[in-house]
Write a protein that holds these residues in place. Structure first.
Motif, PDB file in Angstrom:
ATOM      1  N   SER A 212       7.687  -8.343   9.695  1.00 26.21           N
ATOM      2  CA  SER A 212       7.557  -9.983  10.057  1.00 26.21           C
ATOM      3  C   SER A 212       6.356 -10.206   9.506  1.00 26.21           C
ATOM      4  O   SER A 212       5.498  -9.203   9.172  1.00 26.21           O
ATOM      5  CB  SER A 212       7.406  -9.997  11.535  1.00 26.21           C
ATOM      6  N   TRP A 213       6.168 -11.693   9.280  1.00 22.42           N
ATOM      7  CA  TRP A 213       4.842 -12.047   8.683  1.00 22.42           C
ATOM      8  C   TRP A 213       3.505 -11.539   9.487  1.00 22.42           C
ATOM      9  O   TRP A 213       2.634 -11.190   8.921  1.00 22.42           O
ATOM     10  CB  TRP A 213       4.907 -13.598   8.355  1.00 22.42           C
ATOM     11  N   GLY A 214       3.863 -11.595  10.596  1.00 18.39           N
ATOM     12  CA  GLY A 214       2.703 -11.019  11.655  1.00 18.39           C
ATOM     13  C   GLY A 214       2.278  -9.544  11.424  1.00 18.39           C
ATOM     14  O   GLY A 214       1.121  -9.186  11.215  1.00 18.39           O
ATOM     15  N   ASN A 215       3.364  -8.472  11.365  1.00 20.34           N
ATOM     16  CA  ASN A 215       2.857  -7.109  11.056  1.00 20.34           C
ATOM     17  C   ASN A 215       2.659  -6.979   9.731  1.00 20.34           C
ATOM     18  O   ASN A 215       1.915  -5.791   9.536  1.00 20.34           O
ATOM     19  CB  ASN A 215       3.835  -6.181  11.952  1.00 20.34           C
ATOM     20  N   MET A 216       2.948  -7.896   8.788  1.00 21.31           N
ATOM     21  CA  MET A 216       2.609  -7.688   7.268  1.00 21.31           C
ATOM     22  C   MET A 216       1.007  -7.751   7.283  1.00 21.31           C
ATOM     23  O   MET A 216       0.166  -7.160   6.569  1.00 21.31           O
ATOM     24  CB  MET A 216       3.225  -8.665   6.519  1.00 21.31           C
TER      25      MET A 216
ATOM     26  N   ASP B  94       0.955  -1.121   0.131  1.00 16.52           N
ATOM     27  CA  ASP B  94       0.011   0.082   0.095  1.00 16.52           C
ATOM     28  C   ASP B  94       0.658   1.178  -0.047  1.00 16.52           C
ATOM     29  O   ASP B  94       0.273   2.414  -0.152  1.00 16.52           O
ATOM     30  CB  ASP B  94      -0.905  -0.160   1.149  1.00 16.52           C
ATOM     31  N   VAL B  95       2.132   1.130   0.197  1.00 20.50           N
ATOM     32  CA  VAL B  95       2.928   2.398   0.317  1.00 20.50           C
ATOM     33  C   VAL B  95       4.143   2.252  -0.863  1.00 20.50           C
ATOM     34  O   VAL B  95       5.096   3.034  -0.884  1.00 20.50           O
ATOM     35  CB  VAL B  95       3.537   2.829   1.535  1.00 20.50           C
ATOM     36  N   GLY B  96       4.113   1.269  -1.850  1.00 17.62           N
ATOM     37  CA  GLY B  96       4.730   1.030  -2.767  1.00 17.62           C
ATOM     38  C   GLY B  96       6.079   0.187  -2.747  1.00 17.62           C
ATOM     39  O   GLY B  96       6.983   0.188  -3.421  1.00 17.62           O
ATOM     40  N   ARG B  97       6.199  -0.377  -1.645  1.00 17.56           N
ATOM     41  CA  ARG B  97       7.505  -1.203  -1.321  1.00 17.56           C
ATOM     42  C   ARG B  97       7.094  -2.798  -1.982  1.00 17.56           C
ATOM     43  O   ARG B  97       6.022  -2.978  -2.278  1.00 17.56           O
ATOM     44  CB  ARG B  97       7.505  -1.598   0.185  1.00 17.56           C
ATOM     45  N   ASP B  98       8.087  -2.978  -2.446  1.00 17.96           N
ATOM     46  CA  ASP B  98       8.334  -4.365  -3.022  1.00 17.96           C
ATOM     47  C   ASP B  98       7.890  -5.715  -2.139  1.00 17.96           C
ATOM     48  O   ASP B  98       8.383  -5.702  -1.110  1.00 17.96           O
ATOM     49  CB  ASP B  98       9.752  -4.548  -3.670  1.00 17.96           C
ATOM     50  N   LEU B  99       7.016  -6.409  -2.326  1.00 20.15           N
ATOM     51  CA  LEU B  99       6.289  -7.263  -1.635  1.00 20.15           C
ATOM     52  C   LEU B  99       7.100  -8.471  -1.589  1.00 20.15           C
ATOM     53  O   LEU B  99       7.297  -8.921  -0.393  1.00 20.15           O
ATOM     54  CB  LEU B  99       4.782  -7.608  -2.295  1.00 20.15           C
ATOM     55  N   PHE B 100       7.715  -8.894  -2.449  1.00 15.90           N
ATOM     56  CA  PHE B 100       8.524 -10.274  -2.350  1.00 15.90           C
ATOM     57  C   PHE B 100       9.628  -9.851  -1.417  1.00 15.90           C
ATOM     58  O   PHE B 100      10.011 -10.882  -0.635  1.00 15.90           O
ATOM     59  CB  PHE B 100       9.229 -10.582  -3.773  1.00 15.90           C
ATOM     60  N   GLN B 101      10.493  -8.780  -1.547  1.00 18.37           N
ATOM     61  CA  GLN B 101      11.586  -8.606  -0.390  1.00 18.37           C
ATOM     62  C   GLN B 101      11.152  -8.379   0.708  1.00 18.37           C
ATOM     63  O   GLN B 101      11.809  -8.631   1.800  1.00 18.37           O
ATOM     64  CB  GLN B 101      12.346  -7.227  -0.958  1.00 18.37           C
ATOM     65  N   ARG B 102       9.797  -7.830   1.110  1.00 18.39           N
ATOM     66  CA  ARG B 102       9.203  -7.596   2.357  1.00 18.39           C
ATOM     67  C   ARG B 102       9.063  -9.124   3.115  1.00 18.39           C
ATOM     68  O   ARG B 102       9.367  -9.092   4.115  1.00 18.39           O
ATOM     69  CB  ARG B 102       7.953  -6.565   2.241  1.00 18.39           C
ATOM     70  N   LEU B 103       8.556  -9.856   2.184  1.00 16.14           N
ATOM     71  CA  LEU B 103       8.403 -11.316   2.537  1.00 16.14           C
ATOM     72  C   LEU B 103       9.447 -11.889   3.057  1.00 16.14           C
ATOM     73  O   LEU B 103       9.844 -12.636   4.062  1.00 16.14           O
ATOM     74  CB  LEU B 103       7.593 -12.052   1.609  1.00 16.14           C
ATOM     75  N   LEU B 104      10.695 -11.515   2.304  1.00 18.40           N
ATOM     76  CA  LEU B 104      11.863 -12.203   2.817  1.00 18.40           C
ATOM     77  C   LEU B 104      12.494 -11.631   3.926  1.00 18.40           C
ATOM     78  O   LEU B 104      12.925 -12.338   4.767  1.00 18.40           O
ATOM     79  CB  LEU B 104      12.800 -12.166   1.529  1.00 18.40           C
ATOM     80  N   ASP B 105      12.287 -10.364   4.083  1.00 20.37           N
ATOM     81  CA  ASP B 105      12.983  -9.593   5.356  1.00 20.37           C
ATOM     82  C   ASP B 105      11.972 -10.115   6.456  1.00 20.37           C
ATOM     83  O   ASP B 105      12.376 -10.374   7.506  1.00 20.37           O
ATOM     84  CB  ASP B 105      12.740  -8.188   5.203  1.00 20.37           C
ATOM     85  N   GLY B 106      10.672 -10.344   6.469  1.00 21.62           N
ATOM     86  CA  GLY B 106       9.763 -10.685   7.580  1.00 21.62           C
ATOM     87  C   GLY B 106      10.092 -12.260   7.689  1.00 21.62           C
ATOM     88  O   GLY B 106      10.065 -12.529   8.824  1.00 21.62           O
ATOM     89  N   GLY B 107      10.480 -12.910   6.893  1.00 24.26           N
ATOM     90  CA  GLY B 107      10.855 -14.353   7.131  1.00 24.26           C
ATOM     91  C   GLY B 107      12.094 -14.494   7.972  1.00 24.26           C
ATOM     92  O   GLY B 107      12.062 -15.411   8.821  1.00 24.26           O
ATOM     93  N   ARG B 108      12.872 -13.449   7.495  1.00 21.44           N
ATOM     94  CA  ARG B 108      14.232 -13.672   8.417  1.00 21.44           C
ATOM     95  C   ARG B 108      13.874 -13.358   9.721  1.00 21.44           C
ATOM     96  O   ARG B 108      14.453 -14.046  10.987  1.00 21.44           O
ATOM     97  CB  ARG B 108      15.258 -12.742   7.906  1.00 21.44           C
ATOM     98  N   VAL B 109      12.970 -12.266  10.132  1.00 23.10           N
ATOM     99  CA  VAL B 109      12.687 -12.109  11.364  1.00 23.10           C
ATOM    100  C   VAL B 109      11.892 -13.109  12.200  1.00 23.10           C
ATOM    101  O   VAL B 109      12.142 -13.559  13.396  1.00 23.10           O
ATOM    102  CB  VAL B 109      11.884 -10.703  11.343  1.00 23.10           C
ATOM    103  N   SER B 110      11.039 -13.493  11.340  1.00 17.96           N
ATOM    104  CA  SER B 110      10.065 -14.610  12.050  1.00 17.96           C
ATOM    105  C   SER B 110      10.726 -16.050  12.262  1.00 17.96           C
ATOM    106  O   SER B 110      10.537 -16.503  13.210  1.00 17.96           O
ATOM    107  CB  SER B 110       8.657 -14.747  11.262  1.00 17.96           C
TER     108      SER B 110
END
Length: 294
Positions: A243-247, A64-80
């Motif tokens: 993280s996947w939760g806050n996404m 919703d703010v123009g960030r790349d979703l695939f990379q956000r999922l990878l970053d969230g996966g690293r945290v989770s």
């Protein structure tokens, strides 16, 4: 070891789960390198590229703010995954120490530790986690800069979920210890004058490794789910860290407009938790010699 590996390979769901988890972990750890190779900054917002569909530039589109979703999922996966792994190891260590002390030393210590364990199990887990996570660390004397940092948010959630996830391991290790301390090698060590601490650390704990590995593996999925729940409720990993939760939290108000924003993190949470459970079942069969006869 070879027989155990062969038994694990015959467990098809466990083998597929292991491959899936290795791929997810490898991609999550390599997220900064993948972002650099793609020329994408997952933290950069671009309101002119909101809700972009999947394309060669944005493999899963944008949020919703123009960030790349695939990379956000990878970053969230690293945290989770880090939270699940660190929390499982910490809770496993705590539960193993409590369980072996209760089982080997026995007496009043055993009664106290087991009643304390029963008390923790009886507590309603989610409300307890919500109360603990809602405590403002600044009121406990933590400096404001540290309390608002991403690292502190991560460490706090690891400690919170570890302090409530040790009970199963403790009861399992206690049961194993009660059996092991009556065996010949334990009695021989006592007859040779070995101290109780040495016997517990050198003879008892190593023989509970199989049960510990299985319990820790299964608990990883549970702890990832707990972290996702807390983050979804706004009490876990705090934005801008992903993280996947806050996404999922950010996507809940956009289900009609952009359902894929909730689908991908929810699907990854589901698959990862199921994979850890299947892997735990496979390890239980692989590390149990009786499974060969079955």
């Amino acid at each position: 070891m070879t027989r155990g590996w062969n038994r694990l390979r015959r467990h098809h769901l466990a083998r597929a789960s292991l491959i899936f988890l290795i791929v997810i972990m490898a991609l999550s750890l390599a997220a900064p390198l993948i972002a650099e190779l793609r020329g994408v900054d997952p933290t950069q917002t671009d309101l002119f590229r909101r809700f972009e569909p999947p394309s060669a530039a944005y493999w899963l589109g944008t949020d919703d703010v123009g960030r790349d979703l695939f990379q956000r999922l990878l970053d969230g996966g690293r945290v989770s995954l880090l939270v699940g792994l660190a929390g499982a190891l910490l809770s496993g260590l705590l539960g193993a120490l409590i369980g072996v002390a209760a089982g080997y030393l026995g007496g009043r210590l055993d009664a106290f530790l087991m009643r304390f364990t029963d008390g923790v199990i009886a507590l309603p887990l989610l409300p307890l986690l919500l109360v603990v996570a809602a405590i403002d660390p600044r009121k406990l004397g933590v400096p404001a800069e540290l309390a608002q940092s991403e690292a502190f948010s991560l460490y706090r959630i690891v400690v919170i979920i570890a302090l409530t996830g040790w009970t199963t391991v403790a009861r399992l290790v206690r049961a194993e210890t009660l059996s092991l301390k009556a065996r010949d090698f334990s009695r021989a060590a006592r007859a040779l004058g070995a101290r109780p601490l040495r016997i517990m650390l050198r003879h008892i704990l190593p023989n509970t490794a199989g049960s510990l590995i299985v319990a820790t593996t299964i608990s990883m999925g549970t702890l990832i789910l707990l972290e996702s729940t807390l983050s979804f409720l706004g009490l876990g990993i705090q934005p801008p860290a992903a993280s996947w939760g806050n996404m999922l939290t950010g996507a809940q108000e956009l289900l009609q407009e952009a359902p894929l924003l909730a689908l991908w993190p929810g699907l990854l949470i589901f698959l990862t938790v199921i994979a850890f459970n299947f892997l735990g079942d496979g390890l239980q069969d692989a590390l149990d010699p009786r499974s060969e006869r079955r």
